[in-house]
Scaffold this active site. Structure first.
Site, PDB file in Angstrom:
ATOM      1  N   ASN A 129       1.027  -1.419   0.043  1.00  0.00           N
ATOM      2  CA  ASN A 129      -0.352  -0.411  -0.277  1.00  0.00           C
ATOM      3  C   ASN A 129       0.602   1.586   0.105  1.00  0.00           C
ATOM      4  OD1 ASN A 129       1.030  -1.202   2.891  1.00  0.00           O
ATOM      5  ND2 ASN A 129      -1.119  -0.246   3.283  1.00  0.00           N
ATOM      6  N   GLU A 158       3.530  -3.563  13.083  1.00  0.00           N
ATOM      7  CA  GLU A 158       2.635  -2.830  11.874  1.00  0.00           C
ATOM      8  C   GLU A 158       1.672  -3.664  11.567  1.00  0.00           C
ATOM      9  OE1 GLU A 158       2.392   0.326  13.403  1.00  0.00           O
ATOM     10  OE2 GLU A 158       4.516   0.112  14.551  1.00  0.00           O
ATOM     11  N   CYS A 170      -3.054   1.870   6.433  1.00  0.00           N
ATOM     12  CA  CYS A 170      -3.962   0.603   7.659  1.00  0.00           C
ATOM     13  C   CYS A 170      -4.630   1.698   8.460  1.00  0.00           C
ATOM     14  CB  CYS A 170      -2.566   0.196   8.769  1.00  0.00           C
ATOM     15  SG  CYS A 170      -0.722   1.900   8.679  1.00  0.00           S
ATOM     16  N   GLU A 207       6.997   2.366  15.513  1.00  0.00           N
ATOM     17  CA  GLU A 207       7.680   3.054  13.875  1.00  0.00           C
ATOM     18  C   GLU A 207       8.035   5.123  14.747  1.00  0.00           C
ATOM     19  OE1 GLU A 207       6.608   1.968  10.872  1.00  0.00           O
ATOM     20  OE2 GLU A 207       8.531  -0.189  11.313  1.00  0.00           O
TER      21      GLU A 207
HETATM   22  P1  NDP Z   1       0.009  -9.695   4.084  1.00  0.00           P
HETATM   23  O1  NDP Z   1       0.065  -9.105   5.203  1.00  0.00           O
HETATM   24  O2  NDP Z   1      -0.215 -10.553   3.152  1.00  0.00           O
HETATM   25  O3  NDP Z   1       2.074  -9.006   3.248  1.00  0.00           O
HETATM   26  C1  NDP Z   1       2.393  -8.141   4.021  1.00  0.00           C
HETATM   27  C2  NDP Z   1       3.648  -8.824   3.442  1.00  0.00           C
HETATM   28  O4  NDP Z   1       4.229  -9.711   4.074  1.00  0.00           O
HETATM   29  C3  NDP Z   1       4.518  -8.970   2.012  1.00  0.00           C
HETATM   30  O5  NDP Z   1       5.369  -7.438   1.627  1.00  0.00           O
HETATM   31  C4  NDP Z   1       3.876  -9.869   1.655  1.00  0.00           C
HETATM   32  O6  NDP Z   1       4.369 -10.909   0.414  1.00  0.00           O
HETATM   33  C5  NDP Z   1       4.439 -10.547   3.112  1.00  0.00           C
HETATM   34  N1  NDP Z   1       4.163 -11.997   4.185  1.00  0.00           N
HETATM   35  C6  NDP Z   1       3.014 -12.776   3.439  1.00  0.00           C
HETATM   36  N2  NDP Z   1       3.007 -13.634   3.858  1.00  0.00           N
HETATM   37  C7  NDP Z   1       4.028 -13.743   4.787  1.00  0.00           C
HETATM   38  C8  NDP Z   1       4.919 -14.743   5.694  1.00  0.00           C
HETATM   39  N3  NDP Z   1       4.203 -16.151   5.676  1.00  0.00           N
HETATM   40  N4  NDP Z   1       5.946 -14.716   6.042  1.00  0.00           N
HETATM   41  C9  NDP Z   1       6.580 -13.896   5.457  1.00  0.00           C
HETATM   42  N5  NDP Z   1       5.888 -12.775   4.745  1.00  0.00           N
HETATM   43  C10 NDP Z   1       4.672 -12.590   4.415  1.00  0.00           C
HETATM   44  O7  NDP Z   1      -1.186  -8.599   3.613  1.00  0.00           O
HETATM   45  P2  NDP Z   1      -1.818  -8.891   2.001  1.00  0.00           P
HETATM   46  O8  NDP Z   1      -0.719  -8.272   0.485  1.00  0.00           O
HETATM   47  O9  NDP Z   1      -1.834  -9.883   1.360  1.00  0.00           O
HETATM   48  O10 NDP Z   1      -2.831  -7.866   2.559  1.00  0.00           O
HETATM   49  C11 NDP Z   1      -3.495  -8.769   3.142  1.00  0.00           C
HETATM   50  C12 NDP Z   1      -4.987  -7.895   3.636  1.00  0.00           C
HETATM   51  O11 NDP Z   1      -3.687  -7.657   5.291  1.00  0.00           O
HETATM   52  C13 NDP Z   1      -5.554  -6.300   3.368  1.00  0.00           C
HETATM   53  O12 NDP Z   1      -6.163  -6.311   2.730  1.00  0.00           O
HETATM   54  C14 NDP Z   1      -5.264  -5.745   4.404  1.00  0.00           C
HETATM   55  O13 NDP Z   1      -6.659  -6.205   5.226  1.00  0.00           O
HETATM   56  C15 NDP Z   1      -4.196  -6.146   5.301  1.00  0.00           C
HETATM   57  N6  NDP Z   1      -3.267  -5.345   4.824  1.00  0.00           N
HETATM   58  C16 NDP Z   1      -2.975  -4.192   6.207  1.00  0.00           C
HETATM   59  C17 NDP Z   1      -1.731  -3.406   6.104  1.00  0.00           C
HETATM   60  C18 NDP Z   1      -1.571  -2.201   7.481  1.00  0.00           C
HETATM   61  O14 NDP Z   1      -0.774  -1.312   6.854  1.00  0.00           O
HETATM   62  N7  NDP Z   1      -2.090  -2.124   8.162  1.00  0.00           N
HETATM   63  C19 NDP Z   1      -0.797  -3.438   4.772  1.00  0.00           C
HETATM   64  C20 NDP Z   1      -1.022  -4.281   3.534  1.00  0.00           C
HETATM   65  C21 NDP Z   1      -1.943  -5.637   3.555  1.00  0.00           C
HETATM   66  P3  NDP Z   1       3.756 -11.105  -1.080  1.00  0.00           P
HETATM   67  O15 NDP Z   1       3.681  -9.495  -1.054  1.00  0.00           O
HETATM   68  O16 NDP Z   1       4.083 -12.328  -1.535  1.00  0.00           O
HETATM   69  O17 NDP Z   1       2.034 -11.089  -0.401  1.00  0.00           O
END
Ligand code: NDP
Length: 486
Positions: free
Chosen positions: A155, A253, A287, A465
């Site tokens: 994001n 976070e 977030c 952070e």
């Molecule tokens: P994720 O938590 O899946 O991904 C965030 C990061 O973590 C990405 O780099 C992802 O890689 C990585 N990741 C995913 N699974 C693992 C793992 N098992 N071990 C280590 N790293 C991992 O978020 P999503 O992008 O799938 O979003 C899903 C939902 O999460 C959203 O709809 C939202 O609700 C929430 N979200 C919240 C955020 C916030 O700032 N609060 C930010 C993003 C998402 P990869 O790119 O391969 O998925």
């Protein structure tokens, strides 16, 4: 999946140079067109090991540099990035989907955060206690942790990276970062520019690939001393469980469902603007976004009308289109999830006052667009009250008074951002004291400041952070007691 010309790149950035990963290809899609435009091989466990070892070697030199020198090097490197914003902005828009204006705001903020910690590098002070016992004094040493793994979502690929990179580097650590597999390109170029600007090789490395394989390899690497993660609560919990095995340090976070309380004495116009900006900025994918509004009954109709009018006026378009104010969601899956949350909520009640579907414009039909959406008076147990809604849809509820508003604001597993609008100081103080969240904005838009610590309560995370506090999460303390006997 439609495709055009596809850019290829080696996937990694290790020891100050591009590094070719050896894993399966990952594809990057333009969210505004649905077209794949780049492919890169993902990092295997072996590739992650190469990056972590490079960071480990660099740590030996970086950690012993004078902190002022680390600040100078990072400051010059950040200046170099700033000189290339015109190149980075369209790249971020193309892979993330946000408007060019928002991409520039994000990248400017990413550089600002680096600079904030460069400034702090000149102001670090220690702790000393002169008389623990007669003739005995104590000092507290701070030491960097070692190699830090930074895992960042899609994001805000660059600001969420800078939030980790800047305090980690100033504190003397080195970093291996993994951007989201859907937004690797700006991060790779960002790392390259920092190195061109003078950041020593190995101090900041990038591996790209899926979370389940590359991310897990990073989290479980034995030389990683800390994982700084931003993303979903579900993945944050998995990382915390893995980290527990070796009592590795983590900051998490995670998700949020930020409430905004609008009292009857508030500046309603300003509050409605902040709600609209707080919900629809970055297509609602933040977030700390405002995800629930609780408004006093006596002013609710006016507030609902104003927010609805603003939502309808927002110009939705491709991020690179002239005048676009809101781009697409980042992926089709993300858009479909938001659409489902809206439908499930409306199935239980409430009135759709704006949006509620995709735009009709045929120019936008291949992109992942969804209209700014407002739902008035859904049930209090609606899916949008309980789940994080990571997209441009805002539910608004009427409440009798501040007491009810705070109770409902706190009836959530999340506790990240929150906001209150009132001209009454007693109400503002009560809300700031009682809302369970890491941040409360009073009569102020939901903007994060480098000066203040940022982090969630409850399921929204662990650790901070920003602020001086962030540095604490990248160091280990040691208490040293010095006696008087030579
Ligand atoms: P994720 O938590 O899946 O991904 C965030 C990061 O973590 C990405 O780099 C992802 O890689 C990585 N990741 C995913 N699974 C693992 C793992 N098992 N071990 C280590 N790293 C991992 O978020 P999503 O992008 O799938 O979003 C899903 C939902 O999460 C959203 O709809 C939202 O609700 C929430 N979200 C919240 C955020 C916030 O700032 N609060 C930010 C993003 C998402 P990869 O790119 O391969 O998925």
């Amino acid at each position: 999946m439609s495709t055009g010309t596809i850019i290829s790149c080696p996937g990694g950035f290790v020891d100050g140079a591009e590094y070719a990963h050896s894993g399966a290809a990952v594809y990057v899609t333009n969210p505004a067109t649905g077209q794949v435009f780049a492919e890169l091989p993902s990092a295997t466990e072996g590739d992650v090991d190469v990056a972590v070892r490079a960071a480990g070697r660099a740590f030996d030199q970086w950690s012993v540099l004078a902190v002022r020198k680390r600040g100078e090097l990072l400051g010059r490197a950040a200046d170099h990035v700033e000189g290339h914003l015109d190149e980075l902005v369209p790249l971020l828009t193309r892979e993330q989907g946000k408007t060019l204006r928002d991409a520039r705001i994000e990248l400017t903020k990413a550089v600002d955060t680096l600079m904030h910690y460069v400034g702090l590098s000149k102001a670090l002070r220690g702790a000393h206690t002169p008389n623990l016992d007669p003739g005995i004094e104590g000092i507290v040493l701070r030491r960097p942790l070692g190699v830090v793994g930074a895992i960042v979502p899609w994001n805000f690929p660059t600001t969420l990276l800078s939030n980790k990179l800047a305090p980690a580097l100033i504190a003397g650590n080195t970093v291996v970062a993994k951007p989201a597999s859907t937004t690797p390109l700006t991060t790779l170029r960002f790392a390259e520019l920092l190195t061109e600007g003078g950041l020593p090789p190995g101090v900041f490395n990038i591996v790209t690939g899926s979370g389940s394989s590359t991310g897990t390899a990073l989290v479980t690497h034995p030389e990683i001393r800390k994982i700084a993660f931003t993303g979903s609560t579900a993945v944050g919990e998995q990382i915390m469980a893995l980290a527990a095995r070796g009592t590795m340090r983590v900051t998490l976070e995670l998700g949020g469902s930020g409430p905004m309380i609008i009292c009857d004495d508030a500046d309603l116009g300003a509050a409605a603007s902040a709600a609209s900006m707080g919900r629809f900025y970055n297509c609602g994918q933040a977030c700390l976004a405002i995800k629930r509004v609780y408004v006093f009954d006596s002013v609710a109709d006016e507030v609902i009308d104003q927010i609805t009018a603003k939502a309808k006026r927002l110009r939705v378009g491709r991020g690179d289109a002239e005048g676009a104010q809101m781009g697409p969601l980042h992926t089709a899956a993300q858009r479909d999830e938001v659409a489902r949350q809206v439908e499930r909520t409306l199935a239980g009640g409430g009135t759709l006052t704006a949006g509620g579907g995709r735009p009709q414009d045929p120019e936008l039909s291949d992109g992942f667009f969804y209209l700014p959406t407002v739902i008035a008076d859904p049930p209090h147990d609606a899916p949008m009250a309980i789940e994080e809604v990571f997209g441009p849809a805002l539910p608004i509820w009427r409440v009798a008074d501040l007491h009810e508003a705070i109770e409902r604001a706190n009836a959530s597993q999340f506790g990240l951002g929150s906001s209150v609008w009132t001209r009454d100081l007693r109400r503002a103080r009560e809300a700031a004291q009682r809302i369970e969240a890491g941040y409360t904005w009073i009569n102020s838009p939901t903007k994060v400041y480098d000066e203040l610590p940022f982090g969630g309560w409850k399921s929204s995370g662990y650790g901070k952070e920003h602020g001086q506090e962030a540095l604490d999460y990248y160091t280990e303390t040691k208490s040293v007691v010095i006696g008087s006997t030579p």
